[in-house]
Scaffold this active site. Sequence first.
Site, PDB file in Angstrom:
ATOM      1  CG  ASP A 159     -12.097  45.917  14.003  1.00 53.57           C
ATOM      2  OD1 ASP A 159     -11.474  44.965  14.524  1.00 53.57           O
ATOM      3  OD2 ASP A 159     -11.577  46.717  13.212  1.00 53.57           O
ATOM      4  CB  SER A 191     -12.753  41.455  14.245  1.00 50.11           C
ATOM      5  OG  SER A 191     -13.141  41.974  13.008  1.00 50.11           O
ATOM      6  NE  ARG A 216      -8.843  39.717   9.091  1.00 47.24           N
ATOM      7  CZ  ARG A 216      -8.382  40.886   9.511  1.00 47.24           C
ATOM      8  NH1 ARG A 216      -9.096  41.961   9.336  1.00 47.24           N
ATOM      9  NH2 ARG A 216      -7.197  40.986  10.078  1.00 47.24           N
ATOM     10  CG  ASP A 220      -5.978  44.695  10.351  1.00 48.53           C
ATOM     11  OD1 ASP A 220      -6.762  43.810  10.736  1.00 48.53           O
ATOM     12  OD2 ASP A 220      -6.118  45.906  10.615  1.00 48.53           O
TER      13      ASP A 220
END
Length: 421
Positions: A159, A191, A216, A220
Amino acid sequence: MQQIAFAAFVALSIAGVVSGLDNGLSLTPPMGWLAWERFRCITNCTLYPDDCISDKLFRTMADLLVSQGYAAVGYDYINIDDCWLSKERDANGRLQADPERFPYGIKDLAAYVHSKGLKFGIYEDFGNFTCAGYPGVIDNLKLDAETFASWDVDYVKLDGCYAELVDMETGYPEFGFHMNQTGRPMVYSCSWPAYQTEKGIDPNYTVLAQHCNLWRNYDDIQDSYASLRHILDYFGQKQDDMGPFAGPGHWNDPDMLLIGNYGLSLDQSKLQMALWAILAAPLFMSTDLRTIRPEHKEILQNTRIIAIDQDPLGIQGRIVYNVSKIEIWTRKITPVEGDQYSFAIAVASRRDDGYPYRIQVPLKDIGLTNPAGYMVQDLYGDETETLLVPESLIDVRVNPSGTVFWRANIVVSTPSVTKIK
Ligand SMILES: *[C@@H]1O[C@H](CO)[C@@H](O)[C@H](O)[C@H]1NC(C)=O
Ligand SMILES: *[C@@H]1O[C@H](CO)[C@@H](O)[C@H](O)[C@H]1NC(C)=O
Ligand SMILES: *[C@@H]1O[C@H](CO)[C@@H](O)[C@H](O)[C@H]1NC(C)=O
Ligand SMILES: *[C@@H]1O[C@H](CO)[C@@H](O)[C@H](O)[C@H]1NC(C)=O
Ligand SMILES: *[C@@H]1O[C@H](CO)[C@@H](O)[C@H](O)[C@H]1NC(C)=O
């Protein structure tokens, strides 16, 4: 020395044209179960013994992946997200799990997951801290990559909280380099583009595909249809930028499946499964497999839809029609003959006038031009196949915020002749 080796590694990987990360992993989008969307950062196991982020939760979900048939249809990763860590590193500076919630340590949990024939994923953060405030990897890239390898981890999601944006495009590849140097193949989920797009910066997908197995792209996902639509709109608007970078070993990631939770109706659940398959998205469930309803399980275990998601060509689908709040998304899939592809076709309604809305669109208008036509099957219906040619209409009624999802397999006009040498 490490820095020089890392520089050489980056130079080498950039020289190799459009090639993706070469660790042999995720040749189709990864599938499994990931804790975050449903279980978040619940850490009080006294108050919530069945829901807290703990050894027990992951062992239970691993058991259910196997016993309830999810593993058999392809969901083979059990992945931890944030909040597994102790707030302190150990005396040797290594990461350690929260000792009360993970009393046997991560290596033991990984061994359990492996004993079920599954693979094991973990979460960390490139910055000073994880998003929930646990230690990040920034000053310990090599040590932490080695720690994960020593625990037999198969997948790392990294992340980007508490990190500088400017450090990410070099820092994430550097962590990937250290993962590679451990010699243990580990899927690498990055991420950093989500943090760039949040600030209006367009990600460099060339760099992403060279260093990450998946990434990603955007916000979210939250437990609502609004959140799902928000992500789909982004993926539609940016399809020309990101779509070409999806392929075997490197995928765009619109985030977890919400199916089985609180926020989606049955029609919206079917829509997410269909559109995620169109997008060649990683399929990570994040739901309570102890209490999931049979109709949600049936969607998640629809093997004909999973086959679309896992199509070996790995071509990401596109939105090709968007009129009167009816969208048509298509994805090129196998079988292929010459320059003619088979297709997955999702008709998605964003209407809210409460009746199934009829649409009629000729196949040729959405790019299906094979002269001999297609054998078409409704992936949420029975296995009946209907021959449609390019002039035929897609003539369907779509429920409000629902989908009609088809597979159209190419018909070959002349029977293939076995060549004799
Ligand atoms: C967990 O919840 C219980 C009951 O509300 C509370 O007494 C306890 O302090 C909480 N534990 C932690 C670590 O927050
Ligand atoms: C990370 O920690 C360092 C050292 O304390 C600090 O200088 C830096 O500003 C922090 N970075 C972020 C993004 O919080
Ligand atoms: C490390 O990178 C090399 C070069 O890209 C690749 O051939 C190898 O499979 C990678 N190994 C691991 C464990 O990821
Ligand atoms: C992306 O990064 C690569 C490698 O650093 C560079 O060659 C390329 O110009 C960058 N692309 C864009 C659009 O900035
Ligand atoms: C379809 O069109 C609507 C209205 O212009 C737009 O808001 C929406 O983002 C489009 N859908 C996609 C996925 O791009």
